[in-house]
Each structure stands twice: as structure tokens, then as C-alpha cells.
Write an enzyme that holds these catalytic residues in place. Structure first.
Site, PDB file in Angstrom:
ATOM      1  N   ASP A 246       0.863  -1.174   0.044  1.00 19.62           N
ATOM      2  CA  ASP A 246       0.012   0.080  -0.005  1.00 19.62           C
ATOM      3  C   ASP A 246       1.072   1.151  -0.088  1.00 19.62           C
ATOM      4  O   ASP A 246       2.248   1.135  -0.072  1.00 19.62           O
ATOM      5  CB  ASP A 246      -0.861   0.020   1.219  1.00 19.62           C
ATOM      6  CG  ASP A 246      -0.351   0.059   2.610  1.00 19.62           C
ATOM      7  OD1 ASP A 246       1.054   0.171   2.600  1.00 19.62           O
ATOM      8  OD2 ASP A 246      -1.059  -0.538   3.545  1.00 19.62           O
ATOM      9  N   SER A 247       0.400   2.295   0.015  1.00 20.96           N
ATOM     10  CA  SER A 247       1.054   3.304  -0.304  1.00 20.96           C
ATOM     11  C   SER A 247       2.117   3.915   1.111  1.00 20.96           C
ATOM     12  O   SER A 247       3.224   4.303   0.611  1.00 20.96           O
ATOM     13  CB  SER A 247       0.119   5.003  -0.333  1.00 20.96           C
ATOM     14  OG  SER A 247      -0.506   4.808   1.242  1.00 20.96           O
TER      15      SER A 247
END
Lengths: 78, 419
Positions: free
Chosen positions: A36-37
């Protein structure tokens, strides 16, 4: 495999807990490797530490694949 | 009125990575204490603790079983222990495959006393030594206390109440009591409830040692250090781990044919309003919490068979015993009372939940765990069965579990067998 490529892939495997053979040059961190980011922020930090390069936020945002990371590091490392 | 029962158990403790291993070791009178292995203790006043053992140990904990590798890297150990114990409890309850409607009415109330202290310590050093640009992006959510409940709800799809108690060493008991109320109030049919802790790190040990709460005089004899109710007691031994139960509305549990361990019948809470670390010298807060739990349970004083004491192996043990005597009678109404902190140390925010599970297992197996190291019982213990050194077979139908925390926060739980 270049030395940079090998070290980048090792960091990705260690951080994301993915199988080494899935970490190909065109593998997307988010779409293929389950990141994820925030994982990407952490990976970028690990690349900076490992290679002694500075990866500014606007450049980091463009790094979406393993190959992008290898290319950026190759071009900017001292 | 909606009744609340326990249908699943999960434990990670210094005596085992699961319920049965922990319980068997506890009943066998084993101690989980030893020298601290996590870090160099050469400059610490206290060098001992009850650590959760590594996977290759005879009764170790294998984090690979239920916690994803990536999450393990990002979060503090207390969250790993909590996720695993919650998973064990769901498996034990047979609730791994809930439909969407059930998940909407299933929640989490898993707290911690302190939270991610090891990670706060290590990332503070990163900040100081390497600057803010090297602080982990997972720093905050990997340390937050409510992130056990958060992670567990994400992993198992639980969309009911998502709650996390923070009441120091009363956390585990408050978590169970509060969650039981949520079920009683109709907010949920199923709640995962409990507590976890892992603060065996340099600043955790130093902080509790400086507060004069830890045993610092038995570094050469760790297994003898935790000695509740003994004249030679000299502070608690830090433990770590997690305990989580599945609480379920009685009719819901019955309808699906679940195994019912016990019913949560009484819950009492109070504040000492006295001192930040020392209990009220007359134990008024402890007494009030127990009396409230009794009133709710509708039990008489002679109805309790086993008391799992808070009994931390500090001066406070005597105060607790006097309060229990005032509530149950000088002979505790025939109840046995032990402190399992003598074996697993003090799990702080995890203690109340882990000890509630020991109470439930005492009901299941009709045996009460011992108080280790009770060589020379303190004054005031005469005529009280403190289960010295050896577990005792006896009838156990109803149990009382006490937990008291810094800040003067008290919780008492009463559970009993379901006929």
C-alpha cells in the site's frame, strides 16, 4: 542481474514478505506485490539507506515498479 | 434479559503459545521467568522477566501461524500477540466462517495498558540519530493500543463495535466486562474481548524499576522472584502476552450448538481516588468493585469457589487480601485464592484477560492453579487457602477475578458454570 537490481529485489522481499520470483523488473508494488502507499514510503526509505541516495517525494511518487526503483537509483547513486 | 457466555479462548503467555500448553504448564507448577534475552540488561537494576518464548522453545509462540509477515514487521509485539490470541479464540469458538449478517453483529474489545512501548523507544532513537525522514510510516498505527481491535476486525471482517480499553493493569478485566455489557445492551451478539501487553524493553524495565514496582533483588533467581503473599516478596516480575475470549449472547451460542465454557454474571468497577501508583491502604476501591460485581451476579458470599487474585507480589497483596476477606469472609467462604502472576509474571494490560481464562479453565477442569514460591506466608493469610506451590483439585462452579491498575482503577469479574 545488476548489483543494484539484486539489492533492490532483496529489500522488496524482506519488506513485503513476497516470493523472490514474483519480484520482477516490471512488477508493480501495489498491483502485483500487495503493497500500500505506506509500504512504498518505507521501501523508498530503505532504498535511500541502502544506496545513500536522496529520493525526493515527487520522484518517489513516480516509482511504481521494481524497475522504476532500479532505474532511479542507477541514475542517481554516487 | 440477554445473558453473556464465553465460547472461545485464546492465549499467548510466557508458559505457552496457546491455551492448552499454557494451562498444562501452569497446573504443573512451572515458572515462565528467566533472564531477559531481548536486550542487554547489564546496566539495568532488573534483569529478569517472564518473556514469551521463541517458536523453537518447548513452549514457545509461533507468530507465523496467524499473523501475516508484513504486519509483523510493522507492528509492536503486543499487537502480534493480540491478533494471534483473537484468532485462537475464534477458531476455538468455531466462528471462522461467519456470514455477513453475523459479522455485522460481531465486534472487538481488545485493549492494552501501555501499548507499543518498544517501538516508541526504538523509533525515538531513529528520530534522534537519523532525523524525522527516517521514522517509519508505520510508526503510529503499529503502536496504537486500539490497533489490535483494528487489525483483528480487518482480518476477520468483524463490523460490530470496535473498542479498546486503556486502564493500566485492569485493562483485560475491563475489556471483558465492557464487551459483556455491549452484548447485554444488544449492540452485538459476539465480542472478542481481552488484553495484550509487551513492554519488556529497556525503557519499560527501567521505568517500572524506577517506580519501585519491579523486583530488583532476585536477578540471580528469576523463578523465585514472583512470590505473592510471601513475606519475602519484593515487587512484581514483568510478563508479556495476550488473552482473548469470545463472548457470545447465550441464545445465539445455544442456537449454533457452541461449547459454552462459562457465563459472565458479575462485573464491578471503581476508582480508588487516592494515589497514582499505591492502592488505597484500606482497599476501599477493591472492595467496592467486588461488591458491585457480587450485586450484579446475585451470588452469596459462600458461592465463590476460586479467586484469581490480582496479587502482584508487592505490598498491595495484603491490602487486596483484607478487602477480599471483608467481602467473602475471613475464610473466603471456603474459596481457594491464588495468584498466577507467581508463574507468568504481571502481564499488565493483558493480565485481567489471561487470568479470566485461567478462571474459566478452573471451572472446565475442576482444578485451581497454584501460587508459586509461597514459602513463608505473610501475616493475615492464616486460615486462607492460597493454593501454595501445587495445583489443587476441587469443585469450581463460580469464580472471582480481580484486577487493579495504576491510577487507582479497579475491576472485578464473576463468572460461573452454566448448567
Amino acid at each position: 542481474m545488476s548489483d543494484t537490481e539484486e539489492r533492490v529485489k532483496k529489500i522488496v522481499v524482506e519488506h513485503l514478505g513476497v516470493e523472490a520470483d514474483k519480484v520482477t523488473m516490471d512488477a508493480s508494488f501495489i498491483d502485483d506485490l500487495g503493497a500500500d502507499s505506506l509500504d512504498i514510503v518505507e521501501l523508498v526509505m530503505a532504498f535511500e539507506e541502502e544506496f545513500g541516495v536522496e529520493i525526493p517525494d515527487d520522484a518517489a511518487e513516480k516509482i511504481t515498479t521494481v524497475g522504476d526503483a532500479v532505474k532511479y537509483i542507477e541514475e542517481h547513486k554516487g | 434479559m440477554r445473558r453473556v457466555v464465553v465460547t472461545g479462548l485464546g492465549l499467548v503467555t510466557p508458559l505457552g503459545g496457546d491455551v492448552e500448553t499454557t494451562w498444562n504448564n501452569l497446573i504443573a507448577g512451572k515458572s515462565g521467568a528467566g533472564q531477559i534475552t531481548r536486550f542487554d540488561t547489564s546496566d539495568q537494576k532488573c534483569t529478569i522477566a517472564c518473556e514469551v518464548k521463541p517458536a523453537d522453545h518447548e513452549y514457545g509462540f509461533d507468530p507465523d501461524k496467524r499473523v501475516d509477515f508484513k504486519i509483523r514487521r510493522q507492528v509492536d509485539p503486543f499487537i502480534v500477540y493480540g491478533i494471534d490470541a483473537a484468532g485462537q479464540a475464534l477458531e476455538d469458538a468455531g466462528l471462522l466462517d461467519m456470514d455477513e449478517e453475523t459479522k455485522l453483529r460481531a465486534g472487538c474489545s481488545i485493549g492494552s495498558g501501555i501499548g507499543g512501548l518498544p517501538g516508541i523507544e526504538s523509533e525515538s532513537l531513529v528520530l534522534a540519530n537519523k532525523g524525522p525522514g527516517r521514522v517509519s510510516p508505520h510508526f503510529v498505527h503499529g503502536r496504537l493500543i486500539n490497533l489490535i481491535s483494528g487489525q483483528v476486525s480487518i482480518k476477520y471482517g468483524l463490523m460490530g463495535p470496535n473498542h479498546a480499553v486503556v486502564t493500566a493493569c485492569s485493562t483485560g478485566a475491563h475489556s471483558i466486562g465492557d464487551a459483556a455489557r455491549m452484548i447485554k445492551d444488544g449492540d452485538a451478539d459476539i465480542m472478542l474481548a481481552g488484553g495484550a501487553e509487551s513492554t519488556i524493553c529497556p525503557i519499560g524495565i527501567a521505568g517500572f524499576a524506577q517506580a519501585k514496582a519491579l523486583n530488583c533483588s532476585s536477578n540471580d533467581a528469576p523463578e523465585k522472584a514472583s512470590r505473592p503473599y510471601d513475606k519475602g516478596r519484593d515487587g512484581f516480575v514483568m510478563g508479556e502476552g495476550a488473552g482473548v475470549v469470545v463472548l457470545e449472547e447465550y441464545e445465539h451460542a445455544k442456537a449454533r450448538g457452541a461449547t459454552i465454557y462459562a457465563e459472565v454474571v458479575g462485573y464491578g468497577l471503581s476508582g480508588d481516588a487516592y494515589h497514582v501508583t499505591a492502592p488505597h491502604p484500606e482497599g476501599k476501591g477493591a472492595e467496592n468493585a467486588m461488591r458491585m460485581a457480587f450485586k450484579k451476579a446475585g451470588l452469596g458470599e459462600g458461592d465463590i469457589d476460586y479467586v484469581n487474585a490480582h496479587g502482584t507480589s508487592t505490598m498491595a497483596d495484603t491490602i487486596e487480601l483484607a478487602a477480599v476477606k471483608r467481602v467473602l469472609g475471613d475464610d473466603l467462604g471456603g474459596a481457594s485464592m491464588s495468584s498466577t502472576k507467581s508463574a507468568i509474571g504481571h502481564l499488565l494490560g493483558g493480565a485481567g484477560a489471561v487470568e479470566a481464562i485461567f478462571c474459566i479453565l478452573a471451572i472446565r477442569d475442576q482444578i485451581v492453579p497454584p501460587t508459586l514460591n509461597l514459602d513463608d506466608p505473610d501475616e493475615g493469610t492464616e486460615g486462607v487457602d492460597l493454593v501454595p506451590k501445587v495445583a489443587k483439585k476441587r469443585e469450581v462452579k463460580a469464580v472471582l477475578n480481580n484486577s487493579f491498575g495504576f491510577g487507582g482503577t479497579n475491576a472485578s469479574l464473576i463468572m460461573k458454570a452454566v448448567d
